[in-house]
Write a protein that holds these residues in place. Structure first.
Motif, mmCIF file in Angstrom:
data_model
loop_
_atom_site.group_PDB
_atom_site.id
_atom_site.type_symbol
_atom_site.label_atom_id
_atom_site.label_comp_id
_atom_site.label_asym_id
_atom_site.label_seq_id
_atom_site.Cartn_x
_atom_site.Cartn_y
_atom_site.Cartn_z
ATOM 1 N N MET A 138 96.021 -7.002 25.801
ATOM 2 C CA MET A 138 95.581 -8.090 24.929
ATOM 3 C C MET A 138 94.352 -7.645 24.149
ATOM 4 O O MET A 138 93.443 -7.006 24.692
ATOM 5 N N ASP A 139 94.360 -7.935 22.852
ATOM 6 C CA ASP A 139 93.157 -7.750 22.054
ATOM 7 C C ASP A 139 93.009 -8.968 21.149
ATOM 8 O O ASP A 139 93.644 -9.995 21.382
ATOM 9 N N LYS A 140 92.197 -8.854 20.127
ATOM 10 C CA LYS A 140 91.895 -10.018 19.298
ATOM 11 C C LYS A 140 93.112 -10.524 18.530
ATOM 12 O O LYS A 140 93.253 -11.727 18.292
ATOM 13 N N SER A 152 101.792 -11.915 18.055
ATOM 14 C CA SER A 152 100.683 -11.830 17.107
ATOM 15 C C SER A 152 99.822 -13.072 17.311
ATOM 16 O O SER A 152 100.349 -14.165 17.551
ATOM 17 N N ILE A 153 98.506 -12.901 17.224
ATOM 18 C CA ILE A 153 97.582 -14.004 17.483
ATOM 19 C C ILE A 153 96.837 -14.339 16.187
ATOM 20 O O ILE A 153 96.228 -13.465 15.560
ATOM 21 N N LEU A 154 96.905 -15.612 15.801
ATOM 22 C CA LEU A 154 96.181 -16.091 14.622
ATOM 23 C C LEU A 154 95.250 -17.227 15.032
ATOM 24 O O LEU A 154 95.647 -18.105 15.805
ATOM 25 N N THR A 155 94.037 -17.225 14.495
ATOM 26 C CA THR A 155 93.171 -18.372 14.713
ATOM 27 C C THR A 155 93.756 -19.570 13.975
ATOM 28 O O THR A 155 94.575 -19.417 13.048
ATOM 29 N N GLU A 156 93.350 -20.758 14.377
ATOM 30 C CA GLU A 156 93.855 -21.968 13.727
ATOM 31 C C GLU A 156 93.528 -21.960 12.242
ATOM 32 O O GLU A 156 94.375 -22.295 11.400
#
Length: 338
Positions: free
Chosen positions: A155-157, A181-185
């Motif tokens: 896991m990373d940002k 994939s991780i996105l901020t709101e």
């Protein structure tokens, strides 16, 4: 007398020390139970077992009920456990839970774990990009409770990878490796502002396929569906998009119709290229590309205006007979020509 007095005083001191230690231990335990911040959990991840209220998970993730249907969540270090029962009909796939629905709950278990391991309570969007899926036969009845165990691999940002094992009474029925994939709101809302529209609570649509009508040729089946917003409830609030698992459920249905008999899914490879937004017309297509012994291999795609938004390779095996699949396909084709 003096010795007795000293002994008595030492006893009192010892009792006071023990009381002090017990009191602090109790306060520490209470503090641990009340403080479930991810940083605290990560620091003590090898010894902490925490039962997680659903609200705590929901405040950190992008999906909502009824698409989110996990119960009895608990967190131990970098592993999450949850339970649920089947909702989606199995059609020609006799099993305790369909392959696509197992993938649905596995993906949500994985993203819930990643969210709980973040250092704050900020909501993020965890978009499943790829999944390797392996399934194992089970005699359990449809609707039997399934346990999901998610473990963090990395896991990373911006990305995360997890493994998830689904089991019934200790027997594995599926295992997954899923990439997100991780996105901020804020980033999600900026990127997809043009797809924003009101969404409203409604009963779960996930017990039904998008469509049971289709066209077919000898080795393919296809259907076109305009995605209604109500078919995306809980995914996502204000930005309705068809869940990948439901997209794959429709594709599996088409592959099963080509198969023409009850089947078991031993394996699947899933890739999501883009989100499938509400009000878009989506073409679902399944093609039989190979027969390997008793196993049929299909390549399936979901496309919008010729652009592939999701694709899946899926393997199907017959479960009622061991006759050659080619013969079954020929029979289906003869029926189709009539």
């Amino acid at each position: 007398c003096m010795a007795n007095a000293v002994s008595t005083n030492l006893t009192h001191v010892h009792e006071a020390v023990m009381l002090f230690l017990a009191s602090n231990a109790l306060r520490y335990v209470c503090h641990r139970r009340n403080n479930l911040s991810s940083a605290h959990l990560i620091e003590r991840r090898h010894v902490v077992l925490s039962f997680i209220p659903q609200e705590k998970v929901l405040q950190r993730i992008c999906v909502r009920p009824p698409y989110f249907a996990l119960e009895h969540l608990s967190l131990e270090g970098e592993g999450l456990t949850a339970y649920t029962k089947a909702e989606t009909p199995i059609a020609l796939e006799p099993s305790p839970m369909s392959a696509a629905e197992l993938g649905r709950h596995a993906a949500i278990s994985g993203l819930s774990l990643v969210a709980l391991l973040q250092k704050n309570d900020d909501r993020r969007y965890y978009l499943a990009q790829k999944a390797e899926c392996d399934y194992f036969k089970s005699d359990a009845a449809f609707g039997t409770t399934v346990k999901f165990e998610a473990k963090l691999l990395e896991m990373d940002k911006r990305t995360a990878q997890v493994t998830v094992v689904a089991s019934i009474e200790g027997q594995a029925v599926a295992q997954f490796k899923i990439n997100y994939s991780i996105l901020t709101e804020r980033t999600f809302e900026r990127l997809f502002a043009r797809y924003q529209k009101p969404t409203y609570p409604s009963p779960s649509p996930y017990a039904n396929l998008l469509s049971e009508t289709y066209e077919r040729g000898e080795m393919w089946a296809e259907t076109c569906v305009t995605i209604p917003a109500w078919a995306c409830v809980g995914h996502f609030d204000g930005y309705p998009a068809l869940p990948v698992a439901m997209l794959m459920s429709q594709l599996s249905y088409l592959a099963g119709q080509i198969m023409g008999q009850p089947y078991f899914v031993p394996k699947g490879l899933v890739e999501a290229n883009d989100l499938c937004w509400a009000d878009k017309e989506v073409t679902f297509r399944a093609d039989l590309i190979a027969i390997e012994g008793i196993t049929a291999r299909f390549h399936c795609t979901a496309s919008i205006e010729g652009q592939v938004v999701g694709q899946m390779s899926v393997w199907l095996e017959p479960v009622q007979t061991r006759t050659e699949i080619a013969e079954n396909v020929r029979q289906e084709n003869r029926r189709y020509r009539k």
